[in-house]
Design a protein around this motif. Structure first.
Motif, PDB file in Angstrom:
ATOM      1  N   GLN A 110      10.908   1.258   9.993  1.00 29.17           N
ATOM      2  CA  GLN A 110      10.375   2.617   9.884  1.00 29.17           C
ATOM      3  C   GLN A 110      11.155   3.427   8.850  1.00 29.17           C
ATOM      4  O   GLN A 110      10.560   4.108   8.001  1.00 29.17           O
ATOM      5  N   HIS A 111      12.476   3.336   8.896  1.00 30.53           N
ATOM      6  CA  HIS A 111      13.294   4.080   7.937  1.00 30.53           C
ATOM      7  C   HIS A 111      13.181   3.485   6.535  1.00 30.53           C
ATOM      8  O   HIS A 111      13.220   4.214   5.538  1.00 30.53           O
ATOM      9  N   ALA A 114      10.014   4.914   4.955  1.00 32.74           N
ATOM     10  CA  ALA A 114      10.192   6.276   4.438  1.00 32.74           C
ATOM     11  C   ALA A 114      11.003   6.266   3.150  1.00 32.74           C
ATOM     12  O   ALA A 114      10.673   6.968   2.189  1.00 32.74           O
ATOM     13  N   GLU A 115      12.061   5.449   3.117  1.00 33.16           N
ATOM     14  CA  GLU A 115      12.910   5.379   1.926  1.00 33.16           C
ATOM     15  C   GLU A 115      12.122   4.850   0.729  1.00 33.16           C
ATOM     16  O   GLU A 115      12.188   5.403  -0.369  1.00 33.16           O
ATOM     17  N   ARG A 118       9.529   7.457  -0.545  1.00 34.33           N
ATOM     18  CA  ARG A 118      10.174   8.551  -1.286  1.00 34.33           C
ATOM     19  C   ARG A 118      10.652   8.064  -2.660  1.00 34.33           C
ATOM     20  O   ARG A 118      10.471   8.743  -3.670  1.00 34.33           O
ATOM     21  N   ILE A 149       5.633  12.581   4.786  1.00 32.09           N
ATOM     22  CA  ILE A 149       6.350  11.313   4.962  1.00 32.09           C
ATOM     23  C   ILE A 149       6.872  11.195   6.384  1.00 32.09           C
ATOM     24  O   ILE A 149       6.890  10.100   6.966  1.00 32.09           O
ATOM     25  N   ALA A 150       7.271  12.329   6.979  1.00 32.71           N
ATOM     26  CA  ALA A 150       7.677  12.308   8.394  1.00 32.71           C
ATOM     27  C   ALA A 150       6.492  11.915   9.273  1.00 32.71           C
ATOM     28  O   ALA A 150       6.625  11.117  10.212  1.00 32.71           O
ATOM     29  N   THR A 153       5.831   8.099   8.857  1.00 32.83           N
ATOM     30  CA  THR A 153       6.697   7.215   9.646  1.00 32.83           C
ATOM     31  C   THR A 153       6.313   7.249  11.124  1.00 32.83           C
ATOM     32  O   THR A 153       6.404   6.230  11.811  1.00 32.83           O
TER      33      THR A 153
END
Length: 595
Positions: A110-111, A114-115, A118, A149-150, A153
């Motif tokens: 999940q992280h 997002a990374e 971005r 983006i939040a 995720t």
């Protein structure tokens, strides 16, 4: 094959989107979920021999699930109540370990998602065409970087949980059918009926998701304008009026989020009672009409209770996923915009020029409006030229083409006879210093603003001080308590207009550039400071190629060539003295400014 690809792309667009970023990670989560479901189902199945042993039975009959007891027999394990309990505990301990690993891996994925999103936006944004950027809603860009983006995720988390739930449901159903296929079939038909009941709510949720993205974009835009234009709004008494605009945007945002929450509450509140009601009806049918074994029904019911719990979880995850679907659509739409307006970057690096920059027969349009028409200018190396003319005459557009902010749509733009398009634009722009009418100040220290975060080596510190002196701001900086480490605040709020402009000039003088462009650079300064900076600029003659846009003709008296623009065309050019003598138009401009 193409049909299959299109079908998958259409019906599993979210999966293909996540897969395009995370690749095999999604399949690893799926495999771990399958393993979890199998372990859980084996554990639940062990309750059946426990019930049979507890009733005093010597024979253990698991029917179609006897492969479990066959495995234990193969391992020379004769089931007793205590051994069955130990085996049950071991299965659930292993399952717990797998669930832990699955959840950690899902969190990391999940992280990572997002990374990567971005970083991809930041990467593509650097090649985003300026012409398209000025048409793009700034609020939308900020909303995508932060809120969308939040939401994305969160969608990924719900989507993966939904897939995990579907896998668990499938495994539970397989085991349940193996225990009692009639019971399983009736409950499945009831599940299909419950899905039909909630179909309308799902559709409404999807529509609200699109509204959320649109309203969040509007709110972000209103908020940015509220902050960026604070001084003007405050000084003109308009801040109260604009405050209402922001408040309305906040109200709209909260209203649509509440509506979405109510829809989700309906699903989470009523789905489980409906499903339990279906199970109750099926149990009554099984006992009264089919005289089913109560032990088989209990184990099958245990599977279905797990399945029903998973169905409720899947439904909630599905609703949460489609509630945030607008975020995926918004981000994908922005990616398409970035792709369609991406600049072509050559691999041929620019290392400076030796003779001259030429723009020949340049035309440029803004939405069918002719801004530049057949413009030809030449900029010899280390000479100074100036562009003058009324507002709207095309001066800034010409400079934007010179800096490659805008493309050369028609005509020739060459450097030492080489087409500008043959060079890497980034390496060309590094040789340009640009000082605009609106000074650019970063919310950081004076040193970092001027040096652009260069390390504090002795050479950089020396060049930093020289740049401050040439921009006539050294004495001011060294009079401050923290000197070069003084924080300048948001957009240089702690400085006067003239000080902000001088910091911007110092930044460009610190750089190792060949071309220095002044776009009304001294317009915000008082006469005395303007003369000091103009003196510094004049001292650069012969060292750098200078290009100036000016309304104050006094600042360009020493330019080698002045180009006079009118309605997008170069109507006259020459030195200051020559134009003042031969040009009626220029002579009138000189007289009006009393030079």
């Amino acid at each position: 094959m193409n049909f299959l690809k299109n079908y998958i792309r259409t019906n599993f667009s979210n999966f293909t989107f996540f897969y395009s970023i995370l690749k095999a990670r999604i399949f690893i989560v799926i495999v771990l979920s399958i393993l979890t479901g199998i372990l859980d189902s084996i554990g639940l199945t062990m309750f059946l021999p426990l019930l049979q042993l507890a009733d005093g039975g010597n024979q253990i009959d698991l029917g179609n699930l006897s492969f479990i007891t066959d495995f234990l027999t193969y391992c020379n394990i004769k089931l007793t109540i205590s051994k069955a309990l130990v085996f049950l505990l071991l299965v659930f301990l292993v399952k717990g370990f797998v669930v832990y690993k699955t959840n950690v891996y899902k969190l990391l994925s999940q992280h990572l998602l997002a990374e990567k999103i971005r970083l991809k936006i930041v990467e593509q944004f650097s090649t985003f065409q300026y012409k398209q950027f000025v048409k793009t809603d700034i609020g939308k860009i900020q909303n995508i970087f932060l809120s969308e983006i939040a939401r994305l995720t969160a969608t990924f988390s719900n989507y993966i949980s939904m897939i995990q739930g579907i896998i668990m449901i499938t495994i539970y159903l397989i085991f349940s059918f193996m225990v009692d296929w009639q019971f399983a079939l009736l409950v499945c038909l009831g599940g299909v009926f419950s899905d039909f009941v909630f179909k309308r709510i799902n559709k409404l949720t999807k529509e609200k998701s699109k509204d959320i993205s649109s309203i969040n974009n509007r709110f972000a835009n209103a908020l940015i304008q509220y902050v960026n234009n604070f001084k003007y709004l405050k000084a003109t008494g308009k801040i109260q009026d604009y405050k209402e605009r922001v408040k309305n945007a906040i109200a709209d945002m909260h209203q649509v989020n509440i509506a979405m929450g109510v829809l989700n509450a309906k699903v989470s509140s009523f789905r489980e009672p409906l499903l339990i009601g279906i199970v109750v009806c099926v149990i009554l049918l099984q006992i009264r009409l089919f005289s089913a074994s109560i032990s088989d029904i209990l184990i099958s019911l245990l599977f279905f209770y797990r399945a029903l719990t998973s169905i409720v979880t899947v439904q909630n995850n599905y609703n949460n996923a489609i509630a945030n679907q607008g975020a995926i659509d918004n981000i994908q739409s922005f990616f398409k915009e970035l792709d369609s307006a991406s600049e072509a970057i050559s691999n041929n690096l620019f290392h400076g020029f030796n003779t001259a920059i030429q723009l020949k027969n340049i035309f440029f349009n803004y939405d069918d409006v002719n801004v530049l028409q057949n413009v030809t200018i030449e900029i010899p190396k280390n000479q100074s030229i100036a562009l003058v003319g009324e507002s709207g005459s095309g001066k800034t557009t010409l400079v934007n083409i010179l800096t490659q902010l805008l493309p050369c749509e028609q005509g020739e733009f060459t450097i030492d006879g080489v087409d500008i398009r043959d060079y890497n634009a980034f390496t060309y722009q590094k040789y340009i210093g640009y000082i605009s009418q609106e000074s650019t100040i970063f919310n950081d220290t004076i040193y970092n603003n001027v040096t652009f975060w260069a390390p504090k080596t002795p050479e950089n510190i020396k060049n930093f001080k020289d740049a401050l002196k040439r921009a006539a701001i050294f004495d001011f900086v060294w009079s401050l308590k923290k000197k070069e480490e003084t924080l300048l605040g948001n957009n240089g709020i702690n400085l006067s207009g003239g000080q902000r402009q001088r910091i911007s000039i110092a930044r460009e003088l610190f750089k190792d550039v060949q071309i220095l462009i002044f776009d009304e650079a001294t317009s915000a300064l008082d006469s005395e400071t303007e003369q000091e900076i103009q003196k510094s600029i004049d001292e650069l003659k012969g060292q750098l190629t200078l290009v100036s846009i000016a309304h104050r003709l006094a600042t360009i008296k020493n330019a080698d060539v002045i180009y006079v623009l009118d309605k997008g065309q170069v109507v006259e050019y020459g030195s200051f003295d020559d134009l003042a003598k031969s040009s009626v138009r220029f002579k009138k401009m000189v007289e009006l400014q009393e030079i």
